[in-house]
Design an enzyme around this catalytic site. Structure first.
Site, PDB file in Angstrom:
ATOM      1  N   ASP A   1       0.863  -1.177   0.000  1.00 15.65           N
ATOM      2  CA  ASP A   1       0.000   0.000   0.000  1.00 15.65           C
ATOM      3  C   ASP A   1       0.902   1.230   0.000  1.00 15.65           C
ATOM      4  OD1 ASP A   1      -2.167  -1.672   0.262  1.00 15.65           O
ATOM      5  OD2 ASP A   1      -2.802  -0.911   2.206  1.00 15.65           O
TER       6      ASP A   1
ATOM      7  N   HIS B   1       4.892  -7.422   0.030  1.00 15.04           N
ATOM      8  CA  HIS B   1       4.530  -8.706  -0.553  1.00 15.04           C
ATOM      9  C   HIS B   1       5.170  -8.869  -1.933  1.00 15.04           C
ATOM     10  CE1 HIS B   1       1.222  -9.699   2.422  1.00 15.04           C
ATOM     11  NE2 HIS B   1       1.521  -8.438   2.713  1.00 15.04           N
TER      12      HIS B   1
ATOM     13  N   SER C   1       8.547   3.810   4.781  1.00 12.40           N
ATOM     14  CA  SER C   1       9.670   4.067   3.895  1.00 12.40           C
ATOM     15  C   SER C   1       9.263   3.883   2.433  1.00 12.40           C
ATOM     16  CB  SER C   1      10.856   3.178   4.251  1.00 12.40           C
ATOM     17  OG  SER C   1      12.029   3.712   3.686  1.00 12.40           O
TER      18      SER C   1
END
Length: 280
Positions: A88, A145, A249
């Site tokens: 995200d 992921h 980050s």
């Protein structure tokens, strides 16, 4: 604070000391103090806890536990695409790698070789390839992921600076992603093609971790350190968790030359979500 003053402050702040202090607090089991800090963070950054596997702020013993919270099952379905978004966040930049140079912001770029800790041989494999840089803000889900199925080849820890990686700093600090502390993960996909996922550290980022290694930093090593996994046959499926940030980050993805086409809805500053179509 103006953007220029914010960038100037990045050069003089004791970034490592601040990061260590934040890391200590984030790992502290502070009971009611920790819960109050979590609730304040949720309100300040408008975190959507309805997507979390556990939506109760009091259920998290440490701020790190909250920050790396799992999503509820089904919250991020995987698109039917060759490559899916691994996090995200928001697109910082994306596009072609131009003769080994990666675009950072208007008037600024950096070399793939510098990003990859000076590994010219590895960088040459992406010299005219493709890149995507995705920024994770404090409110975002902070597990990372896999964009596609891959076999892990190697991982490199690269010591460096701890500048903020938000858009203002990207516009104001040269070679930002190639000078910050980072973890370079090299994979090959099911067709045997290489791709790279670079986890970039930043101010207040207490640590970065991968599922095969655990916490990579701290300790913060004084020199580049590399691990070779070719003999271990570590394979991760598309959409499977590969790592996480303890505080926010950036992830930089590199792909070799070929007919890769990014999702046309992906533009600089566009919000993106884990599992949506990234490229075909």
């Amino acid at each position: 604070m103006s953007e220029r003053l914010f960038v100037l402050s990045q050069h003089i702040l004791p970034k490592l000391a601040l990061t260590r202090l934040a890391g200590c607090f984030a790992g502290w089991k502070g009971g009611g103090v920790t819960t109050a800090a979590i609730r304040r963070f949720i309100a300040r950054y408008h975190v959507d806890m309805s997507e979390a596997a556990n939506s109760d702020p009091a259920a998290y013993a440490t701020f790190n536990d909250f920050f790396t919270r799992a999503l509820r099952p089904g919250a991020r379905p995987l698109a039917d695409a060759r490559l899916v978004c691994p996090v995200d966040g928001a697109v910082s930049q994306l596009g072609p790698i131009d003769s080994g140079r990666i675009f950072q912001a208007k008037g600024r770029d950096y070399s793939a070789a510098a990003l990859l800790a000076g590994d010219a041989e590895l960088a040459a494999r992406f010299a005219d390839g493709h890149f995507a840089t995705i920024y994770l803000s404090p409110r975002d889900y902070h597990r990372i992921h896999m964009p596609c199925a891959g076999r892990l080849l190697e991982m490199t820890y690269v010591p460096g600076e701890l500048y903020s990686v938000n858009p203002a700093t990207a516009r104001g600090v040269d070679r930002l992603f190639a000078r910050n502390e980072r973890v370079v993960c090299v994979f090959e996909d099911e067709q045997g093609q290489p791709f790279v996922m670079v986890l970039v550290g930043a101010t207040i980022v207490g640590s970065m971790a991968t599922v095969w290694h655990g916490v990579v930093n701290p300790p913060r090593r004084p020199a580049v350190e590399k691990w070779d996994y070719r003999g271990q046959d570590i394979r991760l499926a598309k959409g499977e968790e590969m790592g996480r940030f303890l505080l926010g980050s950036t992830v930089v993805l590199l792909y070799p030359a070929g007919p890769l086409k990014f999702n046309p809805q992906w533009q600089a500053t566009s919000p993106v979500r884990l599992g949506e179509a990234m490229a075909s």
